[in-house]
Scaffold this active site. Structure first.
Site, PDB file in Angstrom:
ATOM      1  N   ASP A  14      10.248   5.650  -8.139  1.00  0.00           N
ATOM      2  CA  ASP A  14      10.012   5.139  -6.582  1.00  0.00           C
ATOM      3  C   ASP A  14       9.054   6.356  -6.161  1.00  0.00           C
ATOM      4  OD1 ASP A  14      10.102   4.928  -3.968  1.00  0.00           O
ATOM      5  OD2 ASP A  14      12.450   4.815  -3.862  1.00  0.00           O
ATOM      6  N   ASN A  28      -2.049  -2.248   4.620  1.00  0.00           N
ATOM      7  CA  ASN A  28      -3.055  -3.378   5.074  1.00  0.00           C
ATOM      8  C   ASN A  28      -3.997  -2.754   6.070  1.00  0.00           C
ATOM      9  OD1 ASN A  28      -1.911  -3.792   7.868  1.00  0.00           O
ATOM     10  ND2 ASN A  28      -0.144  -3.930   6.504  1.00  0.00           N
ATOM     11  N   GLY A  36       6.563  -4.013   0.102  1.00  0.00           N
ATOM     12  CA  GLY A  36       6.156  -3.258  -0.913  1.00  0.00           C
ATOM     13  C   GLY A  36       6.458  -1.850  -0.727  1.00  0.00           C
ATOM     14  N   ASP A  38       4.479   0.036   0.912  1.00  0.00           N
ATOM     15  CA  ASP A  38       4.285   0.503   2.346  1.00  0.00           C
ATOM     16  C   ASP A  38       5.524   0.481   2.898  1.00  0.00           C
ATOM     17  OD1 ASP A  38       3.132   0.979   4.655  1.00  0.00           O
ATOM     18  OD2 ASP A  38       2.317  -1.133   4.602  1.00  0.00           O
ATOM     19  N   GLY A 124       0.614  -5.809  -6.254  1.00  0.00           N
ATOM     20  CA  GLY A 124       1.671  -6.596  -5.753  1.00  0.00           C
ATOM     21  C   GLY A 124       1.426  -7.610  -4.937  1.00  0.00           C
ATOM     22  N   TYR A 126      -1.159  -8.347  -3.269  1.00  0.00           N
ATOM     23  CA  TYR A 126      -2.116  -8.590  -3.016  1.00  0.00           C
ATOM     24  C   TYR A 126      -2.977  -9.261  -4.382  1.00  0.00           C
ATOM     25  CZ  TYR A 126      -3.080  -6.398   1.673  1.00  0.00           C
ATOM     26  OH  TYR A 126      -3.209  -6.124   2.904  1.00  0.00           O
TER      27      TYR A 126
HETATM   28  N1  AR6 Z   1       7.470   3.250  -5.532  1.00  0.00           N
HETATM   29  C1  AR6 Z   1       6.290   3.051  -6.293  1.00  0.00           C
HETATM   30  N2  AR6 Z   1       5.914   1.607  -6.315  1.00  0.00           N
HETATM   31  C2  AR6 Z   1       6.266   0.756  -5.617  1.00  0.00           C
HETATM   32  C3  AR6 Z   1       7.418   0.884  -4.734  1.00  0.00           C
HETATM   33  C4  AR6 Z   1       7.801   2.137  -4.620  1.00  0.00           C
HETATM   34  N3  AR6 Z   1       8.892   2.372  -4.080  1.00  0.00           N
HETATM   35  N4  AR6 Z   1       7.691  -0.356  -4.221  1.00  0.00           N
HETATM   36  C5  AR6 Z   1       6.685  -1.409  -4.581  1.00  0.00           C
HETATM   37  N5  AR6 Z   1       5.945  -0.517  -5.494  1.00  0.00           N
HETATM   38  P1  AR6 Z   1       2.316  -3.885  -3.007  1.00  0.00           P
HETATM   39  P2  AR6 Z   1      -0.431  -4.504  -2.560  1.00  0.00           P
HETATM   40  C6  AR6 Z   1       4.662  -1.055  -6.236  1.00  0.00           C
HETATM   41  O1  AR6 Z   1       2.902  -5.064  -3.074  1.00  0.00           O
HETATM   42  O2  AR6 Z   1      -0.455  -5.341  -3.563  1.00  0.00           O
HETATM   43  C7  AR6 Z   1       2.353  -4.417   2.040  1.00  0.00           C
HETATM   44  O3  AR6 Z   1       2.982  -5.380   2.759  1.00  0.00           O
HETATM   45  C8  AR6 Z   1       4.795  -2.644  -6.572  1.00  0.00           C
HETATM   46  O4  AR6 Z   1       5.790  -2.802  -7.635  1.00  0.00           O
HETATM   47  O5  AR6 Z   1       3.435  -2.672  -2.372  1.00  0.00           O
HETATM   48  O6  AR6 Z   1      -1.564  -3.326  -2.436  1.00  0.00           O
HETATM   49  C9  AR6 Z   1       1.228  -3.611   2.805  1.00  0.00           C
HETATM   50  O7  AR6 Z   1       1.347  -3.774   4.005  1.00  0.00           O
HETATM   51  C10 AR6 Z   1       3.214  -2.941  -7.138  1.00  0.00           C
HETATM   52  O8  AR6 Z   1       3.055  -2.324  -8.488  1.00  0.00           O
HETATM   53  O9  AR6 Z   1       0.736  -3.463  -2.461  1.00  0.00           O
HETATM   54  C11 AR6 Z   1       0.023  -4.748   2.583  1.00  0.00           C
HETATM   55  O10 AR6 Z   1       0.060  -5.812   3.585  1.00  0.00           O
HETATM   56  C12 AR6 Z   1       2.413  -1.686  -6.176  1.00  0.00           C
HETATM   57  O11 AR6 Z   1       3.485  -0.876  -5.670  1.00  0.00           O
HETATM   58  C13 AR6 Z   1       0.407  -5.403   1.310  1.00  0.00           C
HETATM   59  O12 AR6 Z   1       1.804  -5.049   0.946  1.00  0.00           O
HETATM   60  C14 AR6 Z   1       1.575  -2.305  -5.135  1.00  0.00           C
HETATM   61  O13 AR6 Z   1       2.631  -3.613  -4.541  1.00  0.00           O
HETATM   62  C15 AR6 Z   1      -0.533  -4.522   0.343  1.00  0.00           C
HETATM   63  O14 AR6 Z   1      -0.404  -5.073  -1.309  1.00  0.00           O
END
Ligand code: AR6
Length: 172
Positions: A14, A28, A36, A38, A124, A126
């Site tokens: 994490d 975003n 996620g 964020d 994730g 996106y």
């Molecule tokens: N530690 C490390 N990695 C993580 C964690 C964590 N605690 N939680 C999730 N991940 P995403 P995106 C991973 O969806 O695709 C948000 O709502 C997850 O498994 O967080 O860039 C923003 O506000 C994945 O591998 O980011 C934007 O609207 C990675 O982080 C949107 O999501 C990225 O997934 C951005 O989407």
């Protein structure tokens, strides 16, 4: 600087728990705290982080902005915005994703960060395919990290194994 100076590590963790100078947020473009990674970063940092993000107000895909880390162990959070996979031409996705890593690393260097941790940006909600995304991440980390320790923090063991395979492929 030479690529060899970057110390690249892959971890399964994490990202909010890491003791590094900078953690990178997958934000975003309106810098409104989301889900996620964020959501996890905002929860761990406390409400001041969301206020600081919203005070900046905007960050186009590929660019990066910096805030304090507030309650996090990290001194700073760098927020960057990956492209939404379905909304761009293929070549633009990879260019914009590379810009995310490059601009975040440049900002970290400008703030004297000795260590920086990235989540798997854009892979994730996106929807960016992780295998090629991991190649872009490691490429940019190697090219632009200077002497910093660069950690790619994967949230699952299967994601970490994709990153490790990419790093092994490069190291021959
Ligand atoms: N530690 C490390 N990695 C993580 C964690 C964590 N605690 N939680 C999730 N991940 P995403 P995106 C991973 O969806 O695709 C948000 O709502 C997850 O498994 O967080 O860039 C923003 O506000 C994945 O591998 O980011 C934007 O609207 C990675 O982080 C949107 O999501 C990225 O997934 C951005 O989407």
């Amino acid at each position: 600087m030479a690529a060899a100076l970057a110390r690249i590590e892959i971890v399964h963790a994490d990202i909010t728990t890491l003791e590094v100078d900078v953690i990178v947020n997958a934000a975003n473009s309106r810098l409104i705290p989301g889900g996620g990674v964020d959501g996890a970063i905002n929860k761990a940092a406390g409400p001041e982080l969301g206020k600081a993000m919203m005070a900046i107000g905007r960050c186009p895909a590929g660019e990066a902005v910096i805030t304090p880390g507030f309650k996090l162990k990290a001194k700073h959070v760098i927020h960057t915005v990956a492209p939404v996979y379905a909304q761009h031409r293929e070549q633009d996705v990879w260019r914009l994703l590379a810009n995310c890593y490059r601009n975040a690393l440049a900002l970290a260097v400008a703030h004297d960060a000795q260590s920086i941790a990235f989540p798997s940006l854009g892979t994730g909600v996106y929807g960016i395919p992780i295998t090629r995304a991991s190649a872009v991440a490691i490429d940019e980390g190697a090219k632009h990290a200077h002497a910093a320790r660069v950690i790619f923090c994967c949230f699952s063991e299967s994601d970490a194994s994709i990153y490790r395979a990419e790093l092994d492929r490069r190291n021959g």
